[in-house]
Structures are given as C-alpha cells and as structure tokens.
Scaffold this motif. Structure first.
Motif, PDB file in Angstrom:
ATOM      1  N   ARG A 284       0.616  -1.247   0.061  1.00 39.37           N
ATOM      2  CA  ARG A 284       0.125  -0.157  -0.378  1.00 39.37           C
ATOM      3  C   ARG A 284       0.659   0.897   0.521  1.00 39.37           C
ATOM      4  O   ARG A 284       0.089   2.061  -0.586  1.00 39.37           O
ATOM      5  CB  ARG A 284      -1.388  -0.108   0.698  1.00 39.37           C
ATOM      6  CG  ARG A 284      -2.122  -0.730   1.667  1.00 39.37           C
ATOM      7  CD  ARG A 284      -3.195  -0.872   2.015  1.00 39.37           C
ATOM      8  NE  ARG A 284      -4.019  -1.709   2.305  1.00 39.37           N
ATOM      9  CZ  ARG A 284      -5.304  -1.602   3.247  1.00 39.37           C
ATOM     10  NH1 ARG A 284      -5.505  -1.013   3.765  1.00 39.37           N
ATOM     11  NH2 ARG A 284      -6.240  -2.534   2.390  1.00 39.37           N
ATOM     12  N   ARG A 285       2.515   1.806   1.151  1.00 39.65           N
ATOM     13  CA  ARG A 285       2.689   2.738   0.952  1.00 39.65           C
ATOM     14  C   ARG A 285       3.968   2.230  -0.400  1.00 39.65           C
ATOM     15  O   ARG A 285       3.242   3.958  -1.171  1.00 39.65           O
ATOM     16  CB  ARG A 285       3.833   2.505   1.608  1.00 39.65           C
ATOM     17  CG  ARG A 285       3.203   2.319   3.558  1.00 39.65           C
ATOM     18  CD  ARG A 285       4.445   2.009   4.610  1.00 39.65           C
ATOM     19  NE  ARG A 285       3.714   2.151   5.740  1.00 39.65           N
ATOM     20  CZ  ARG A 285       4.149   2.238   6.552  1.00 39.65           C
ATOM     21  NH1 ARG A 285       5.901   1.340   6.750  1.00 39.65           N
ATOM     22  NH2 ARG A 285       4.017   2.643   8.174  1.00 39.65           N
ATOM     23  N   ALA A 286       3.616   1.874  -1.487  1.00 43.23           N
ATOM     24  CA  ALA A 286       4.353   1.732  -2.027  1.00 43.23           C
ATOM     25  C   ALA A 286       3.327   2.396  -3.753  1.00 43.23           C
ATOM     26  O   ALA A 286       3.608   3.051  -4.487  1.00 43.23           O
ATOM     27  CB  ALA A 286       4.619   0.343  -3.229  1.00 43.23           C
ATOM     28  N   GLU A 290       4.051   5.486  -5.563  1.00 43.68           N
ATOM     29  CA  GLU A 290       4.180   5.916  -7.256  1.00 43.68           C
ATOM     30  C   GLU A 290       2.841   6.466  -7.578  1.00 43.68           C
ATOM     31  O   GLU A 290       3.136   7.416  -8.574  1.00 43.68           O
ATOM     32  CB  GLU A 290       3.568   4.479  -7.736  1.00 43.68           C
ATOM     33  CG  GLU A 290       3.649   3.715  -8.907  1.00 43.68           C
ATOM     34  CD  GLU A 290       3.747   2.660  -9.606  1.00 43.68           C
ATOM     35  OE1 GLU A 290       3.208   2.568 -10.259  1.00 43.68           O
ATOM     36  OE2 GLU A 290       3.509   1.813  -8.361  1.00 43.68           O
ATOM     37  N   THR A 291       1.837   6.699  -6.751  1.00 47.41           N
ATOM     38  CA  THR A 291       0.261   7.031  -7.366  1.00 47.41           C
ATOM     39  C   THR A 291       1.003   8.790  -6.992  1.00 47.41           C
ATOM     40  O   THR A 291       0.436   9.881  -7.922  1.00 47.41           O
ATOM     41  CB  THR A 291      -0.190   7.206  -5.895  1.00 47.41           C
ATOM     42  OG1 THR A 291      -1.185   6.463  -7.108  1.00 47.41           O
ATOM     43  CG2 THR A 291      -2.098   7.984  -6.732  1.00 47.41           C
ATOM     44  N   ASN A 292       1.477   9.432  -5.465  1.00 47.93           N
ATOM     45  CA  ASN A 292       1.932  10.551  -5.567  1.00 47.93           C
ATOM     46  C   ASN A 292       2.970  11.263  -6.498  1.00 47.93           C
ATOM     47  O   ASN A 292       3.482  12.658  -6.259  1.00 47.93           O
ATOM     48  CB  ASN A 292       2.174  10.954  -4.335  1.00 47.93           C
ATOM     49  CG  ASN A 292       0.971  10.723  -3.194  1.00 47.93           C
ATOM     50  OD1 ASN A 292      -0.167  10.739  -3.322  1.00 47.93           O
ATOM     51  ND2 ASN A 292       1.384  10.292  -1.702  1.00 47.93           N
ATOM     52  N   GLY A 293       4.529  10.737  -7.425  1.00 41.56           N
ATOM     53  CA  GLY A 293       5.147  10.379  -8.236  1.00 41.56           C
ATOM     54  C   GLY A 293       6.344  10.503  -7.226  1.00 41.56           C
ATOM     55  O   GLY A 293       7.529  11.125  -7.709  1.00 41.56           O
TER      56      GLY A 293
END
Length: 293
Positions: A284-286, A290-293
């Motif tokens: 989840r953290r990864a 990745e979503t936040n860039g």
C-alpha cells in the motif's frame, strides 16, 4: 463537356477498383475509404469490414461478406458484439453461481451438523453422562458431524454451491460440535479443563485473527491445520467412548498429539498473519508513493 468525361472516368476507375470484391456503392477516391476514418489504403476499425478503396483498390467486406460500412470488431449483423455477448454470458454465469440456492446439499449437511450439536449434548449427558450405551450414541452423533464436515466444503467448491450462509454457518458448526464435546468431557471430569481452554482458545483466536488481516489477504489452510483437525476429531471421539485399558491409554497420547498440533499450527497462523500484514502495508505504501509521484 470535356470536364464531364474526366469526372466520369475517375468514377469508373474507382468503381473498377472496388468491384472485384463484390462491394457496391459510391466510388471513392483512390486511397480513400468510406468506413470509419483510417490511414490511406486501410478499411474501418474492423479487419476488412469497411468499404475503402486503398492500396490496390482492395476493400474486404468481412468474412463471408457482411454489409458495407459495418465495423467488424466482432460485430454481428444484429449489432451485438461477440465480446459483449461473451461478457454478458460470463456475468450471467457468475450471477448463477452467486445465486446458488441456500437449500443445496452442502448447506443441508451444514444444517445437519448444527442440529447434531444439541442432540450430541443430550446423548452425552444422558443417564448421568457415564452410561456406555448413551456415550456410544453420542459418539455416533459426533462421528456423523465430523464426516459431514469433510464433505460439505468439498461439495460446495466442486459444484459451485458456495453461499453466504455456508461461509458463515460452516465454521460455526465446526466450532460448535467440537466445543460442545470438549466442554461436556471437561464437565464430566474425563478431560482436564486446560486442554479444553487451549483448544477452544486457539480456534477462536485464529478465527478472529483471520478477520483482522482479511484486508491484506486470506490465510490459507495448511496441511498442519488439516492434520490438527483430524487428530482432534479422533482424540475427542476416543474420549467420548467409554474406553478402558490400553485404548484409554492410547487416547491420552492421541489427545496429547492433538494439543501439540493445536499450539504449533496456531503459532504458524500467527506468523503468517504478521507476514501478510507487513506485506500488505508495504504494498500500500509503495502504491501510494507511486501515485503521488
């Protein structure tokens, strides 16, 4: 007058190029297609379904000659796509599985096991709880419950009979019959209370643990867990019977093995739950990173 023949000649040229494949309709300019707009010389978005007159003037009319201008991405003349039909078929099949009747054979076996719990208790405590005949009847009820436990889950998975009722009732029935037997044995003084507490505490604890970590994944049943269940059933069954002599000694060691397997497999489930939770949190953290860039 000279402009007219020239235009007519161009039109006939276009018609000649579209003619060999059996297409009809208005002639197109060389390299132009009248289907959904595509690159020169290519038909619409389906393979050979457009009316274009591109390279070498070829315009495929679909397999077996579908209507002109029909974009053949699996399109049938009625307008229903093959992919759509397959998708709807899959949804219908899934819905049929999800809508399996509650009154199927797997659930009936689970219901039978639930009904056997009070019957077992009545037989176990009948005539003071020490009558060999009553204990034999109690053992028969316990054995039927254990046997149905082996079959109902297998039938549900094999014949797509999984229901919400079964998911809830099956583990309840398992714990109920085993718990009833252990409590009755301890109440009659045939089995130490600490054994009952260890076994039932482990079962309830693992059940709660499964629900806690279900957001991260499912803890699969291990071979050790299945062996534990079998050993517990055999040991409790031997204690239910009024055994004496060597068989009474044997049941002590079988119960000892059941207790050991209960503790070991319980610790293994706790370990799996911790690993599963850590992995889920890391994933989840990864994904968030990745979503936040």
């Amino acid at each position: 007058m000279t402009g007219v023949p020239a235009s007519a000649a161009g039109g006939s040229s276009g018609a000649r190029r579209a003619g060999p494949r059996g297409t009809s309709g208005p002639a197109a300019e060389p390299g132009e297609c009248t289907g959904a707009g595509t690159a020169p010389g290519r038909t619409g978005s389906g393979r050979g379904a457009g009316t274009g007159t591109g390279e070498a003037g070829r315009s495929e009319a679909g397999r077996g000659g579908t209507e002109l201008g029909t974009v053949q991405r699996g399109v049938a003349p009625g307008g229903a796509t093959e992919g759509g039909a397959a998708g709807r078929g899959g949804k219908i099949a899934a819905a049929a599985v999800n809508q399996a009747s509650v009154w199927n054979v797997a659930n009936l076996l689970t219901m039978l096991r639930l009904l056997l719990v009070p019957a077992f208790v009545a037989l176990m405590l009948g005539n003071g709880g020490y009558d060999p005949a009553w204990r034999s009847f109690a053992w028969a009820a316990f054995a039927v419950a254990m046997i149905t436990d082996l079959f109902d889950g297998h039938l549900a998975r094999t014949y797509n009979l999984v229901t919400d009722f079964g998911k809830i009732a099956d583990p309840i029935a398992d714990k109920a019959i085993m718990g009833a037997a252990l409590i009755c044995l301890s109440a009659l003084g045939d089995l130490p209370w600490w054994v009952t507490v260890v076994i039932l505490g482990r079962e309830l604890g693992i059940t709660v643990l499964r629900f806690v970590v279900i957001r991260y994944g499912v803890i699969p049943a291990s071979r050790g867990g299945k062996l534990k269940t079998l050993t517990q059933g055999v040991a409790v069954g031997m204690y239910v019977l009024a055994l004496t002599g060597p068989l009474a000694t044997l049941r002590f060691w079988v119960m000892a093995a059941a207790v050991v397997l209960t503790v070991v497999t319980g610790l293994d489930y706790v370990k799996q739950a911790i690993v599963l939770r850590r992995r889920g949190i890391a994933e989840r953290r990864a994904a968030l990173k990745e979503t936040n860039g």
